[in-house]
Design a protein around this motif. Structure first.
Motif, PDB file in Angstrom:
ATOM      1  N   ILE A  92       5.965   5.311  -6.419  1.00  8.70           N
ATOM      2  CA  ILE A  92       5.915   4.540  -7.461  1.00  8.70           C
ATOM      3  C   ILE A  92       5.640   5.841  -8.421  1.00  8.70           C
ATOM      4  CG2 ILE A  92       5.555   3.744  -9.216  1.00  8.70           C
ATOM      5  CD1 ILE A  92       3.641   1.769  -8.102  1.00  8.70           C
ATOM      6  N   THR A  93       4.948   7.032  -7.882  1.00  9.72           N
ATOM      7  CA  THR A  93       4.609   8.481  -8.878  1.00  9.72           C
ATOM      8  C   THR A  93       6.205   9.422  -8.402  1.00  9.72           C
ATOM      9  OG1 THR A  93       2.353   8.147  -7.826  1.00  9.72           O
ATOM     10  CG2 THR A  93       3.168   9.589  -9.537  1.00  9.72           C
ATOM     11  N   ILE A  94       6.113   9.154  -7.062  1.00 10.09           N
ATOM     12  CA  ILE A  94       7.748  10.035  -7.500  1.00 10.09           C
ATOM     13  C   ILE A  94       8.806   9.188  -8.172  1.00 10.09           C
ATOM     14  CG2 ILE A  94       8.287  11.078  -5.426  1.00 10.09           C
ATOM     15  CD1 ILE A  94       5.861  11.938  -5.664  1.00 10.09           C
ATOM     16  N   THR A  95       8.690   8.472  -7.551  1.00 12.02           N
ATOM     17  CA  THR A  95      10.032   7.627  -8.086  1.00 12.02           C
ATOM     18  C   THR A  95      10.382   7.798  -9.407  1.00 12.02           C
ATOM     19  OG1 THR A  95       9.774   6.296  -5.936  1.00 12.02           O
ATOM     20  CG2 THR A  95      11.781   5.703  -8.081  1.00 12.02           C
ATOM     21  N   GLY A  96       8.908   7.511 -10.147  1.00  7.15           N
ATOM     22  CA  GLY A  96       9.296   7.766 -11.487  1.00  7.15           C
ATOM     23  C   GLY A  96       9.252   9.441 -11.678  1.00  7.15           C
ATOM     24  N   LEU A  97       8.878  10.211 -11.335  1.00  7.17           N
ATOM     25  CA  LEU A  97       9.178  11.466 -11.993  1.00  7.17           C
ATOM     26  C   LEU A  97      10.482  11.951 -11.417  1.00  7.17           C
ATOM     27  CD1 LEU A  97       5.582  13.373 -10.516  1.00  7.17           C
ATOM     28  CD2 LEU A  97       7.243  12.849 -13.006  1.00  7.17           C
ATOM     29  N   GLN A  98      11.044  11.160 -10.857  1.00  2.52           N
ATOM     30  CA  GLN A  98      12.738  11.675 -10.213  1.00  2.52           C
ATOM     31  C   GLN A  98      13.818  11.326 -11.202  1.00  2.52           C
ATOM     32  OE1 GLN A  98      12.788  13.804  -7.933  1.00  2.52           O
ATOM     33  NE2 GLN A  98      11.451  14.156  -7.396  1.00  2.52           N
ATOM     34  N   LEU A 149       2.019   1.106 -14.610  1.00  2.00           N
ATOM     35  CA  LEU A 149       2.532   0.235 -13.562  1.00  2.00           C
ATOM     36  C   LEU A 149       1.199   0.259 -12.329  1.00  2.00           C
ATOM     37  CD1 LEU A 149       6.209   1.475 -12.347  1.00  2.00           C
ATOM     38  CD2 LEU A 149       4.892  -1.079 -12.648  1.00  2.00           C
ATOM     39  N   TYR A 150       0.715   1.592 -12.428  1.00  2.00           N
ATOM     40  CA  TYR A 150      -0.544   2.191 -11.130  1.00  2.00           C
ATOM     41  C   TYR A 150      -1.781   1.071 -11.614  1.00  2.00           C
ATOM     42  CZ  TYR A 150      -0.245   6.091  -8.891  1.00  2.00           C
ATOM     43  OH  TYR A 150      -0.195   7.549  -8.265  1.00  2.00           O
ATOM     44  N   TYR A 151      -1.561   0.663 -12.458  1.00  2.00           N
ATOM     45  CA  TYR A 151      -2.584  -0.705 -12.887  1.00  2.00           C
ATOM     46  C   TYR A 151      -2.294  -1.783 -12.538  1.00  2.00           C
ATOM     47  CZ  TYR A 151      -5.898   1.876 -16.114  1.00  2.00           C
ATOM     48  OH  TYR A 151      -6.422   2.506 -16.877  1.00  2.00           O
ATOM     49  N   ALA A 152      -0.697  -1.790 -12.457  1.00  2.00           N
ATOM     50  CA  ALA A 152      -0.700  -3.082 -12.178  1.00  2.00           C
ATOM     51  C   ALA A 152      -0.846  -3.515 -10.373  1.00  2.00           C
ATOM     52  CB  ALA A 152       0.844  -3.685 -12.204  1.00  2.00           C
ATOM     53  N   VAL A 153      -0.624  -2.357  -9.391  1.00  2.00           N
ATOM     54  CA  VAL A 153      -0.384  -1.985  -8.051  1.00  2.00           C
ATOM     55  C   VAL A 153      -1.976  -1.923  -7.357  1.00  2.00           C
ATOM     56  CG1 VAL A 153       0.425  -0.814  -5.988  1.00  2.00           C
ATOM     57  CG2 VAL A 153       2.027  -1.696  -8.034  1.00  2.00           C
ATOM     58  N   ASP A 154      -2.432  -1.409  -8.108  1.00  2.00           N
ATOM     59  CA  ASP A 154      -3.838  -0.409  -7.636  1.00  2.00           C
ATOM     60  C   ASP A 154      -4.963  -1.358  -8.381  1.00  2.00           C
ATOM     61  OD1 ASP A 154      -6.249  -0.056  -6.460  1.00  2.00           O
ATOM     62  OD2 ASP A 154      -4.873   1.796  -6.155  1.00  2.00           O
ATOM     63  N   PRO A 155      -5.635  -2.324  -7.710  1.00  2.00           N
ATOM     64  CA  PRO A 155      -6.434  -2.732  -8.838  1.00  2.00           C
ATOM     65  C   PRO A 155      -7.981  -2.603  -8.341  1.00  2.00           C
ATOM     66  CG  PRO A 155      -6.343  -3.896  -5.960  1.00  2.00           C
ATOM     67  CD  PRO A 155      -5.670  -3.349  -6.748  1.00  2.00           C
ATOM     68  N   ARG A 156      -7.823  -1.382  -7.900  1.00  2.00           N
ATOM     69  CA  ARG A 156      -9.474  -0.568  -7.859  1.00  2.00           C
ATOM     70  C   ARG A 156      -9.616   0.201  -8.817  1.00  2.00           C
ATOM     71  NH1 ARG A 156      -8.056   2.149  -2.613  1.00  2.00           N
ATOM     72  NH2 ARG A 156      -6.314   1.478  -2.828  1.00  2.00           N
ATOM     73  N   LEU A 157      -8.592   0.817  -9.462  1.00  2.00           N
ATOM     74  CA  LEU A 157      -8.497   1.662 -10.967  1.00  2.00           C
ATOM     75  C   LEU A 157      -8.399   0.731 -11.941  1.00  2.00           C
ATOM     76  CD1 LEU A 157      -4.226   3.140 -10.217  1.00  2.00           C
ATOM     77  CD2 LEU A 157      -7.536   4.184 -10.525  1.00  2.00           C
ATOM     78  N   VAL A 215       7.525   9.485 -21.857  1.00  2.00           N
ATOM     79  CA  VAL A 215       7.449   8.350 -21.608  1.00  2.00           C
ATOM     80  C   VAL A 215       7.261   7.770 -19.944  1.00  2.00           C
ATOM     81  CG1 VAL A 215       8.962   6.198 -21.867  1.00  2.00           C
ATOM     82  CG2 VAL A 215       8.787   7.942 -23.634  1.00  2.00           C
ATOM     83  N   ILE A 216       7.974   8.306 -19.038  1.00  2.00           N
ATOM     84  CA  ILE A 216       7.978   7.750 -17.678  1.00  2.00           C
ATOM     85  C   ILE A 216       6.300   8.169 -16.794  1.00  2.00           C
ATOM     86  CG2 ILE A 216       9.050   8.226 -15.369  1.00  2.00           C
ATOM     87  CD1 ILE A 216      11.841   8.546 -16.528  1.00  2.00           C
ATOM     88  N   ASN A 217       6.398   9.194 -17.878  1.00  2.00           N
ATOM     89  CA  ASN A 217       4.581   9.378 -16.863  1.00  2.00           C
ATOM     90  C   ASN A 217       3.900   8.234 -17.701  1.00  2.00           C
ATOM     91  OD1 ASN A 217       4.639  11.529 -14.601  1.00  2.00           O
ATOM     92  ND2 ASN A 217       4.703  13.062 -16.862  1.00  2.00           N
ATOM     93  N   LEU A 218       3.887   7.891 -18.634  1.00  2.00           N
ATOM     94  CA  LEU A 218       3.616   6.713 -19.266  1.00  2.00           C
ATOM     95  C   LEU A 218       3.842   5.328 -18.282  1.00  2.00           C
ATOM     96  CD1 LEU A 218       1.233   6.651 -21.766  1.00  2.00           C
ATOM     97  CD2 LEU A 218       3.192   5.495 -22.788  1.00  2.00           C
ATOM     98  N   ASN A 253       0.822  -1.283   0.017  1.00  2.00           N
ATOM     99  CA  ASN A 253       0.187  -0.103   0.368  1.00  2.00           C
ATOM    100  C   ASN A 253       0.816   1.477   0.147  1.00  2.00           C
ATOM    101  OD1 ASN A 253      -3.365  -0.680   0.600  1.00  2.00           O
ATOM    102  ND2 ASN A 253      -2.346  -1.974   1.687  1.00  2.00           N
ATOM    103  N   THR A 254       2.438   0.785   1.183  1.00  2.00           N
ATOM    104  CA  THR A 254       2.731   2.180   0.982  1.00  2.00           C
ATOM    105  C   THR A 254       3.193   2.726  -0.531  1.00  2.00           C
ATOM    106  OG1 THR A 254       3.691   1.427   2.910  1.00  2.00           O
ATOM    107  CG2 THR A 254       5.293   2.518   1.978  1.00  2.00           C
ATOM    108  N   MET A 255       3.410   1.457  -1.684  1.00  2.00           N
ATOM    109  CA  MET A 255       4.093   2.246  -2.898  1.00  2.00           C
ATOM    110  C   MET A 255       3.528   3.017  -3.591  1.00  2.00           C
ATOM    111  SD  MET A 255       7.239   0.605  -2.164  1.00  2.00           S
ATOM    112  CE  MET A 255       8.063   1.050  -3.804  1.00  2.00           C
TER     113      MET A 255
END
Lengths: 330, 328
Positions: free
Chosen positions: B248-254, B311-319, B303-306, B242-244
């Motif tokens: 993930i967003t921040i890491t990607g942007l970073q 990855l959001y999809y992969a982690v969070d089933p609610r999306l 590309v990273i944003n995409l 749940n923490t990830m």
């Protein structure tokens, strides 16, 4: 306690004290709480918000939020003390021997795992069964708590279920490792009124089937009346009255209990206003000396200010902590 | 899902077009390239001839369209300074930057998540307190200062690691040169990678710690404890996953930021990457390289944003459900 007069209680709480050390001194949230729960019995626990109902449950299962701690008394499960166990020893009891159902089913389930994953993990934590067997058990459990098409829905995520269905899942999880005691902390408060009765029925039926005892924490006297065998009334962290449900409801001995019963509207009632107890429960840092209820009590007399009443038997199995009972006779 | 990707790609194209406009505007507004290219002695006639030959007298729209259509084909013109095709220049420098960014990104992520989880789980331990205090340095010291300090300590005083350059590189295929395969190449990576990744690491660490503490307070963690699950299952299964989600967003942007801000680190360590190329181009007003660099960074961010969205999809089933529901 050499309790050989009755059958041995499943859970026995004696003089339990829970304290919160704060900067402004130590707050005593539970003060010498004592009660028993027999095998297969449903004990209701009622009281206002902040009376210590949930805290009692948390103390029993060993999940008090720091800095809260057990400062006195003892908790025994089938005669063996469980209040002084290590975290790891207690972990083996949680889920396996004492299950717990929380208030809000919307937040009790991890959103990122399927119901199957959460159930199977819980089962396999406590029981030495294969993944496939655990899955079979999980499906049977879901089926038993009334999830339609359980075998198919088990792989859904929690957000696929409605609130009522999620609370059924929570119950299945709490019962997954067949605990002897289930602590249900306001299991219906967050639910729609129309499904509350169903959830209580499911919980009661399954526990009865398996011979599990239930500690039902609620502020809903209606639920207690329909479900519990006995009821304990908590006030300001103390047990005010405890006894068989019918007795307590019909012949409340403690003025506080009587006030609670008076606050339930009935169909016959014709008055415009609901009866209510004047005042509010004292804050933990300003509990009056003597009886904690004395500022609000209509029958208060000098003894109530001097000395704290202890639980005394007022009728068979019916104990009350009130000087009125003491001096006026039962 | 597919509709979502298509929509995102379309949005990305719009973003790229805007960036193209900005980089193209560089040509017109950052000095006069003709005077940079021809020197003092050129006659006005020569200047006008060159101006005409380079198409600089055409209308704005025509020039922009020309710029975009050639950029799409990977043609950003010839560097004013080095008289080489810009694309060739950038491609020859890109492996150095990407390898550096990859190593510091991985370092930042692994240590950031590791320290973050550790400090969240052992909030009052002395090691946690130490890590948290030291991380303040990582957040507050400027990158070039960290780089200089590292060079002074490990290259000058201790002489353990090289202070500049990429070391020996091995060519892989036609245009990729790697420093991973030689001992000197690997040794050369260490200091720049730490310099570049330190800030990101502390950022990720603090984020993971804050998120983890938040998650540990939730009802589902309480319920997991009440079911007697092991600490390991609760912390690393239920809580960390749940923490990830936000991490993930921040890491990607970073990661995008690491590539873009490699400029400073590359300058300090004389790293032969695109960042250093860009700095030198700025000094000589080498507009084609600057414009191409701008486009490159934009592509990387897009590309990273995409990837982050996927990855959001992969982690969070609610999306998955909500998007699918919206799609139909």
């Amino acid at each position: 306690m050499t309790g050989d007069k009755m059958k041995e209680p499943l859970l026995s709480v004696r003089d339990l004290v829970v304290e919160f050390p704060t900067r402004h001194g130590t707050l005593r949230a539970l003060d010498q709480v004592s009660f028993d729960i027999g095998p297969g019995e449903v004990l209701g626990m009622v009281g206002e918000s902040g009376a210590g109902k949930s805290l009692t449950g948390a103390a029993i299962i060993g999940l008090l939020e720091p800095p809260g701690r057990i400062a006195g008394g003892e908790i025994r499960l089938r005669g063996a003390r469980i209040d002084n166990l290590s975290y790891e020893q207690m972990r083996r009891i949680r889920g396996r021997r004492i299950g717990m159902v929380f208030q809000d089913p919307l937040t009790s389930l991890n959103p990122l795992y399927t119901v199957a994953q959460q159930l199977i993990q819980t089962i396999r934590t406590h029981m030495d069964v294969s993944e496939a067997d655990a899955r079979k058990r999980a499906v049977a459990l879901l089926d038993r708590v009334g999830i339609p098409a359980a075998a198919r829905r088990i792989d859904d995520y929690p957000h696929h279920f409605s609130g009522g269905m999620r609370q059924r899942v929570v119950i299945a999880l709490a019962l997954a490792a067949e605990p002897e005691l289930v602590i249900a902390d306001e299991p219906t408060t967050a639910l729609d009124v129309s499904v509350q009765a169903q959830i209580i029925d499911v919980l009661k039926e399954i526990c009865a089937e398996r011979g599990a005892s239930v500690m039902l924490i609620t502020h809903d006297m209606g639920v207690i009346a329909e479900t519990a065998d006995r009821v304990a009334v908590l006030y300001a962290g103390r047990v005010a009255e405890i006894g068989p449900v019918r007795d307590v409801i019909q012949h409340a001995r403690h003025p506080y209990t009587a006030g609670l019963m008076g606050a339930i509207p009935t169909l016959e009632q014709t008055s415009d206003r609901l009866v209510q107890i004047p005042g509010a429960m004292p804050r933990l840092n300003s509990i009056p000396t003597g009886c904690a209820f004395n500022p609000r009590c209509a029958h208060v007399f000098d003894h109530c200010y001097r000395e704290r009443p202890v639980l005394r038997q007022a009728a068979p199995q019916h104990e009350v902590a009130c000087w009125l009972t003491e001096e006026g006779g039962a | 899902m597919l509709a979502f990707i298509l929509r995102r790609i379309l949005q990305s194209l719009v973003v790229m077009l805007v960036v193209a406009l900005v980089s193209f505007a560089l040509f017109r507004y950052v000095g006069d390239p003709i005077s940079t290219m021809m020197g003092q002695e050129a006659t006005i006639a020569d200047r006008e001839a060159l101006r005409e030959r380079l198409g600089l007298n055409d209308p704005f729209i025509v020039q922009f369209f020309d710029f975009v259509s050639r950029a799409v084909q990977g043609d950003f013109g010839i560097s004013y300074r080095l008289q080489q095709p810009v694309m060739e220049l950038i491609l020859s420098r890109l492996p150095a930057t990407l390898e550096l960014a990859l190593v510091s990104g991985v370092l930042a992520f692994v240590f950031g998540v590791g320290f973050g989880v550790y400090t969240a789980l052992n909030r009052r331990g002395w090691l946690s307190t130490t890590i948290m205090s030291v991380s303040l340095i990582g957040v507050s010291l400027p990158t070039f200062l960290i780089g200089v300090l590292l060079i002074w300590l490990f290259a000058v005083e201790l002489q353990w690691l090289p202070s500049f350059g990429r070391g020996e590189v091995v060519d892989l295929g036609s245009w990729w040169s790697t420093g991973f395969l030689t001992p000197s190449g690997r040794a050369s990576l260490i200091l720049p990678a730490i310099t570049l990744g330190l800030y990101q690491m502390t950022l990720i660490m603090r984020l993971v710690r804050a998120e983890m503490l938040e998650v540990l307070r939730t009802d589902y963690i309480k319920f997991a404890r009440a079911r007697g699950l092991s600490n390991r299952a609760i912390h690393f299964g239920h809580a960390l996953k749940n923490t990830m989600v936000p991490v993930i967003t921040i890491t990607g942007l970073q990661l995008g930021a690491i590539i873009a801000f490699a400029i400073i680190t590359e300058t300090v360590f004389q790293w032969p990457g695109v960042g250093a190329l860009f700095i030198n181009s700025v000094r000589f007003v080498d507009v084609p390289v600057m414009a191409a660099y701008l486009m490159l960074i934009a592509v990387i961010f897009v590309v990273i944003n995409l990837i982050v969205d996927l990855l959001y999809y992969a982690v969070d089933p609610r999306l998955r459900v909500e998007r699918a529901g919206a799609g139909h």
